[in-house]
Structure formats: structure tokens, C-alpha cells
Design an enzyme around this catalytic site. Structure first.
Site, short mmCIF file in Angstrom:
data_model
loop_
_atom_site.label_atom_id
_atom_site.label_comp_id
_atom_site.label_asym_id
_atom_site.label_seq_id
_atom_site.Cartn_x
_atom_site.Cartn_y
_atom_site.Cartn_z
CE1 TYR A 266 -9.76 -3.50 0.05
CE2 TYR A 266 -8.15 -1.75 -1.00
CZ TYR A 266 -8.21 -2.35 0.12
OH TYR A 266 -6.75 -3.04 0.44
CG ASN B 103 -3.61 -2.13 6.33
OD1 ASN B 103 -3.81 -1.92 5.91
ND2 ASN B 103 -4.70 -3.05 7.61
CD GLU C 126 -8.64 -9.76 -3.27
OE1 GLU C 126 -7.73 -10.11 -2.73
OE2 GLU C 126 -9.42 -8.94 -2.24
CG HIS D 136 -5.16 -6.15 -0.39
ND1 HIS D 136 -6.22 -6.34 0.17
CD2 HIS D 136 -5.22 -7.58 -1.19
CE1 HIS D 136 -6.93 -6.99 0.04
NE2 HIS D 136 -6.23 -7.28 -0.92
CE LYS E 193 -4.09 -2.37 2.13
NZ LYS E 193 -4.62 -2.18 3.38
P1 ADP Z 1 -7.15 -7.05 5.93
O1 ADP Z 1 -7.26 -5.92 5.11
O2 ADP Z 1 -6.61 -7.28 6.98
O3 ADP Z 1 -8.51 -8.28 5.55
P2 ADP Z 1 -10.52 -6.07 5.94
O4 ADP Z 1 -10.79 -6.54 4.59
O5 ADP Z 1 -11.52 -6.01 6.98
O6 ADP Z 1 -9.14 -6.40 7.04
O7 ADP Z 1 -10.30 -4.55 5.70
C1 ADP Z 1 -10.13 -3.73 4.16
C2 ADP Z 1 -8.76 -3.01 4.69
O8 ADP Z 1 -9.55 -1.24 5.47
C3 ADP Z 1 -7.49 -2.85 5.90
O9 ADP Z 1 -6.65 -3.31 5.43
C4 ADP Z 1 -7.87 -1.76 6.15
O10 ADP Z 1 -6.54 -0.60 5.40
C5 ADP Z 1 -8.69 -0.82 6.26
N1 ADP Z 1 -10.08 -0.84 7.34
C6 ADP Z 1 -10.07 -2.40 7.74
N2 ADP Z 1 -11.17 -1.43 9.19
C7 ADP Z 1 -10.31 -0.73 9.20
C8 ADP Z 1 -10.88 0.29 10.68
N3 ADP Z 1 -11.63 0.63 11.49
N4 ADP Z 1 -10.42 2.11 10.13
C9 ADP Z 1 -9.81 2.07 8.67
N5 ADP Z 1 -9.75 1.39 7.98
C10 ADP Z 1 -9.56 0.49 8.01
MG MG Z 2 -9.89 -7.77 4.06
#
Ligand code: ADP
Ligand code: MG
Length: 140
Positions: A51, A114, A128, A117, A11
Site C-alpha cells: 500500500y 471493506n 500487484e 481489495h 481482507k
Molecule cells: P480501494 O480499495 O477501493 O481501491 P483506496 O485505494 O482509495 O480504495 O484505499 C485503499 C484502502 O485503504 C481501502 O480499501 C480501505 O481499506 C482503506 N481506506 C481508504 N480510505 C480510507 C479512509 N478514509 N479511512 C480508513 N481507511 C481507508
Molecule cells: Mg485502491
């Protein structure tokens, strides 16, 4: 165990902070192969569609804004159990919950920003990978 392909994205924070090389070396060190890769700057339309499953979540707008704030490194990782293996190397969504040594524990600053992805299931991996890569020209 089956050979799988999965989508990985470094990212904008990971690219900006200079972690492309180390993230790739973590994947390769774990036996995953880079089957395709490209550095791109996503449009809001592309990030929003990618997304789409999170469209109703309160963080969706922030997520699209973040994912379009700079370049991202898109990669197809290939190897045994690649989907789960990549999720394990990434660590939990929230870096505060991520295991020691995971990419998110090392580099992520928050649950939103974070660093990486990874596809979370065979169905999402297929969708994807196809969203960003064309089998005919880019998968080697
Ligand atoms: P992952 O990336 O671990 O699969 P998710 O699919 O739940 O997590 O969420 C997609 C992305 O959305 C996350 O990697 C993060 O960048 C963002 N995200 C998820 N939850 C939150 C939150 N509570 N606040 C802000 N951004 C979030
Ligand atoms: Mg996810």
C-alpha cells in the site's frame, strides 16, 4: 475485450467472517477464473510496501494494522475485462456508497474494513500480481 489478470485480496474481515467461499463464487459466477491463490498472514513490511501509494494518507497506519490483523486470501483473477469487472463486483470503497449486490455492500463494515481489495488499473494489476505471485511457479 481483452483477457486480463488482476489481483484480488479477501481482507482479514472477509476471511474471519467466513466469506471466502461466497466471494469466490461471486467471481466465478461472473466468469472470472482463479489463476492463483494463497492464504497468508502478511507482515507489516509486506502490507506497508503493498500500500506504498497511500503512505502519506492519514489512514495508512490503520490500514497496515488492519491488513496484518489476520489471514488474507490473495488471488489472481483472470478473464475478459477482469480489472474493471472485479472493481464492479467489489463495489465502492465506502460500503455506504456501494451498489446493491456488491461484495462490499453485502459484507463490509466501514470504509477501512471493506472486505476486498482489487487492482484499479492495468499498471497496478501488473505490479500487484507480481508483488505476491511468481509466474514461474504459481500462475496456472
Ligand atoms: P480501494 O480499495 O477501493 O481501491 P483506496 O485505494 O482509495 O480504495 O484505499 C485503499 C484502502 O485503504 C481501502 O480499501 C480501505 O481499506 C482503506 N481506506 C481508504 N480510505 C480510507 C479512509 N478514509 N479511512 C480508513 N481507511 C481507508
Ligand atoms: Mg485502491
Amino acid at each position: 475485450m481483452a483477457i486480463e489478470q488482476t489481483l484480488s485480496i479477501i481482507k482479514p474481515d472477509g476471511v474471519q467472517n467466513g466469506h471466502i467461499g461466497h466471494v469466490i463464487s461471486i467471481f466465478e459466477g461472473a466468469g472470472l477464473r482463479i489463476a492463483a491463490a494463497k492464504l497468508v498472514h502478511l507482515t507489516a513490511g509486506q502490507a506497508g510496501a503493498f500500500y506504498a501509494e497511500h503512505k502519506e494518507r492519514p489512514f495508512y497506519g490503520e490500514l497496515v494494522e488492519y491488513m496484518t490483523s489476520g489471514a488474507v486470501m490473495l488471488m489472481v483473477l483472470e478473464g475478459e475485462d477482469a480489472i474493471a469487472q472485479n472493481r464492479k463486483l467489489m463495489g465502492a470503497t465506502d460500503p455506504a456508497q456501494a451498489d446493491e449486490g456488491t461484495i462490499r455492500k453485502l459484507y463490509a463494515e466501514s470504509k477501512g474494513k471493506n472486505t476486498v481489495h482489487g487492482s484499479d488499473s492495468p499498471a497496478s494489476a501488473a505490479r500487484e500480481v507480481a508483488f505476491f505471485f511468481s509466474a514461474a511457479f504459481e500462475l496456472v
